[in-house]
Scaffold this motif. Structure first.
Motif, PDB file in Angstrom:
ATOM      1  N   THR A   5       0.860  -1.177   0.000  1.00 25.80           N
ATOM      2  CA  THR A   5       0.000   0.000   0.000  1.00 25.80           C
ATOM      3  C   THR A   5       0.897   1.228   0.000  1.00 25.80           C
ATOM      4  O   THR A   5       1.648   1.438   0.952  1.00 25.80           O
ATOM      5  CB  THR A   5      -0.907   0.032   1.244  1.00 25.80           C
ATOM      6  OG1 THR A   5      -1.694  -1.162   1.257  1.00 25.80           O
ATOM      7  CG2 THR A   5      -1.815   1.228   1.207  1.00 25.80           C
ATOM      8  N   PRO A   6       0.835   2.024  -1.059  1.00 24.22           N
ATOM      9  CA  PRO A   6       1.710   3.196  -1.103  1.00 24.22           C
ATOM     10  C   PRO A   6       1.279   4.255  -0.093  1.00 24.22           C
ATOM     11  O   PRO A   6       0.096   4.483   0.126  1.00 24.22           O
ATOM     12  CB  PRO A   6       1.560   3.705  -2.536  1.00 24.22           C
ATOM     13  CG  PRO A   6       0.278   3.148  -3.001  1.00 24.22           C
ATOM     14  CD  PRO A   6       0.046   1.877  -2.263  1.00 24.22           C
ATOM     15  N   LYS A   7       2.260   4.867   0.504  1.00 27.73           N
ATOM     16  CA  LYS A   7       2.022   5.965   1.440  1.00 27.73           C
ATOM     17  C   LYS A   7       1.826   7.260   0.636  1.00 27.73           C
ATOM     18  O   LYS A   7       2.226   7.348  -0.514  1.00 27.73           O
ATOM     19  CB  LYS A   7       3.214   6.120   2.372  1.00 27.73           C
ATOM     20  CG  LYS A   7       3.646   4.842   3.065  1.00 27.73           C
ATOM     21  CD  LYS A   7       2.618   4.410   4.075  1.00 27.73           C
ATOM     22  CE  LYS A   7       3.073   3.186   4.843  1.00 27.73           C
ATOM     23  NZ  LYS A   7       2.913   1.936   4.131  1.00 27.73           N
ATOM     24  N   PRO A   8       1.226   8.266   1.237  1.00 27.18           N
ATOM     25  CA  PRO A   8       1.053   9.530   0.504  1.00 27.18           C
ATOM     26  C   PRO A   8       2.373  10.141   0.032  1.00 27.18           C
ATOM     27  O   PRO A   8       2.410  10.824  -0.989  1.00 27.18           O
ATOM     28  CB  PRO A   8       0.366  10.441   1.526  1.00 27.18           C
ATOM     29  CG  PRO A   8      -0.360   9.504   2.409  1.00 27.18           C
ATOM     30  CD  PRO A   8       0.501   8.271   2.506  1.00 27.18           C
ATOM     31  N   ALA A   9       3.456   9.890   0.741  1.00 28.15           N
ATOM     32  CA  ALA A   9       4.755  10.417   0.315  1.00 28.15           C
ATOM     33  C   ALA A   9       5.281   9.680  -0.914  1.00 28.15           C
ATOM     34  O   ALA A   9       6.109  10.219  -1.663  1.00 28.15           O
ATOM     35  CB  ALA A   9       5.764  10.293   1.455  1.00 28.15           C
ATOM     36  N   TYR A  44       2.095   1.218  -8.152  1.00 27.91           N
ATOM     37  CA  TYR A  44       0.671   1.276  -8.495  1.00 27.91           C
ATOM     38  C   TYR A  44      -0.161   0.453  -7.523  1.00 27.91           C
ATOM     39  O   TYR A  44       0.192  -0.664  -7.158  1.00 27.91           O
ATOM     40  CB  TYR A  44       0.448   0.752  -9.921  1.00 27.91           C
ATOM     41  CG  TYR A  44      -1.009   0.543 -10.251  1.00 27.91           C
ATOM     42  CD1 TYR A  44      -1.843   1.621 -10.480  1.00 27.91           C
ATOM     43  CD2 TYR A  44      -1.558  -0.730 -10.296  1.00 27.91           C
ATOM     44  CE1 TYR A  44      -3.178   1.441 -10.781  1.00 27.91           C
ATOM     45  CE2 TYR A  44      -2.889  -0.924 -10.589  1.00 27.91           C
ATOM     46  CZ  TYR A  44      -3.694   0.165 -10.827  1.00 27.91           C
ATOM     47  OH  TYR A  44      -5.019  -0.020 -11.109  1.00 27.91           O
ATOM     48  N   ALA A  45      -1.249   1.028  -7.089  1.00 28.07           N
ATOM     49  CA  ALA A  45      -2.271   0.326  -6.316  1.00 28.07           C
ATOM     50  C   ALA A  45      -3.619   0.829  -6.830  1.00 28.07           C
ATOM     51  O   ALA A  45      -3.788   2.027  -7.059  1.00 28.07           O
ATOM     52  CB  ALA A  45      -2.124   0.614  -4.830  1.00 28.07           C
ATOM     53  N   PRO A  46      -4.587  -0.075  -7.049  1.00 28.53           N
ATOM     54  CA  PRO A  46      -5.839   0.362  -7.659  1.00 28.53           C
ATOM     55  C   PRO A  46      -6.639   1.354  -6.816  1.00 28.53           C
ATOM     56  O   PRO A  46      -7.416   2.141  -7.358  1.00 28.53           O
ATOM     57  CB  PRO A  46      -6.635  -0.919  -7.846  1.00 28.53           C
ATOM     58  CG  PRO A  46      -5.823  -2.024  -7.339  1.00 28.53           C
ATOM     59  CD  PRO A  46      -4.535  -1.492  -6.846  1.00 28.53           C
ATOM     60  N   HIS A  47      -6.421   1.351  -5.513  1.00 28.59           N
ATOM     61  CA  HIS A  47      -7.201   2.236  -4.650  1.00 28.59           C
ATOM     62  C   HIS A  47      -6.491   3.551  -4.355  1.00 28.59           C
ATOM     63  O   HIS A  47      -7.080   4.454  -3.778  1.00 28.59           O
ATOM     64  CB  HIS A  47      -7.496   1.528  -3.324  1.00 28.59           C
ATOM     65  CG  HIS A  47      -6.246   1.199  -2.557  1.00 28.59           C
ATOM     66  ND1 HIS A  47      -5.481   0.098  -2.859  1.00 28.59           N
ATOM     67  CD2 HIS A  47      -5.645   1.826  -1.531  1.00 28.59           C
ATOM     68  CE1 HIS A  47      -4.445   0.052  -2.030  1.00 28.59           C
ATOM     69  NE2 HIS A  47      -4.529   1.097  -1.216  1.00 28.59           N
ATOM     70  N   ALA A  48      -5.227   3.680  -4.754  1.00 28.91           N
ATOM     71  CA  ALA A  48      -4.453   4.886  -4.463  1.00 28.91           C
ATOM     72  C   ALA A  48      -4.363   5.760  -5.707  1.00 28.91           C
ATOM     73  O   ALA A  48      -4.340   5.272  -6.833  1.00 28.91           O
ATOM     74  CB  ALA A  48      -3.054   4.506  -3.992  1.00 28.91           C
TER      75      ALA A  48
END
Length: 149
Positions: A5-9, A44-48
């Motif tokens: 899960t990618p962080k906002p940074a 890439y993450a589909p929800h981010a």
């Protein structure tokens, strides 16, 4: 294996510029939708929201295959009697950005995230754009229209 899960940074919004001269509409729309969603990134993450900004130049010089010139593109305002239909031939002459925006919007997911991503699509009829300060990277589409050759 854990889900990434990618962080906002970790989320960056790069800028790409695409020249649409003699590129088939469907091929252009798939590449633009992939860049808008950020599927070209390893994070890439589909929800981010890891999508990019995409600048499409020369929108009036796209190639339409088949018998699309006689077909119509429909748009509804949501109001009673708000159905609008225009032929692709008229749109290509007067509002070619609407053709590209409609094709790309159809290839994005149908959710709230797509509404944010479609706002990052910048379409211009001529070869000039005002986003030089963002230093966009040139994105080449390898296959162009067979009719153009």
């Amino acid at each position: 294996m854990k889900t990434f899960t990618p962080k906002p940074a970790d989320l960056t919004h790069d800028w790409y510029v695409i020249d649409a001269t003699d590129v088939v509409l469907g091929r252009l729309a798939t590449q633009v939708a992939t860049l808008l969603r950020g599927k070209n990134k390893p994070s890439y993450a589909p929800h981010a929201d890891s999508g990019n900004h995409v600048i499409v130049l020369n929108a009036d010089k796209i190639a339409l295959t088949g018998n699309k010139m006689g077909k119509e593109l429909y748009q509804h305002s949501g109001r009673p009697g708000g159905l609008r239909r225009d032929t692709y031939a008229w749109l290509l002459a007067n509002k070619p950005e609407r053709i590209i925006r409609s094709a790309v919007k159809g290839m994005l997911p149908k959710n709230r995230l797509a509404a944010v991503q479609i706002k990052r699509l910048h379409i211009f009829v001529d070869g000039e754009h005002p986003y030089g300060a963002q230093k966009p990277q040139v994105f080449e589409i390898a296959q162009v229209s067979q009719q153009a050759k």
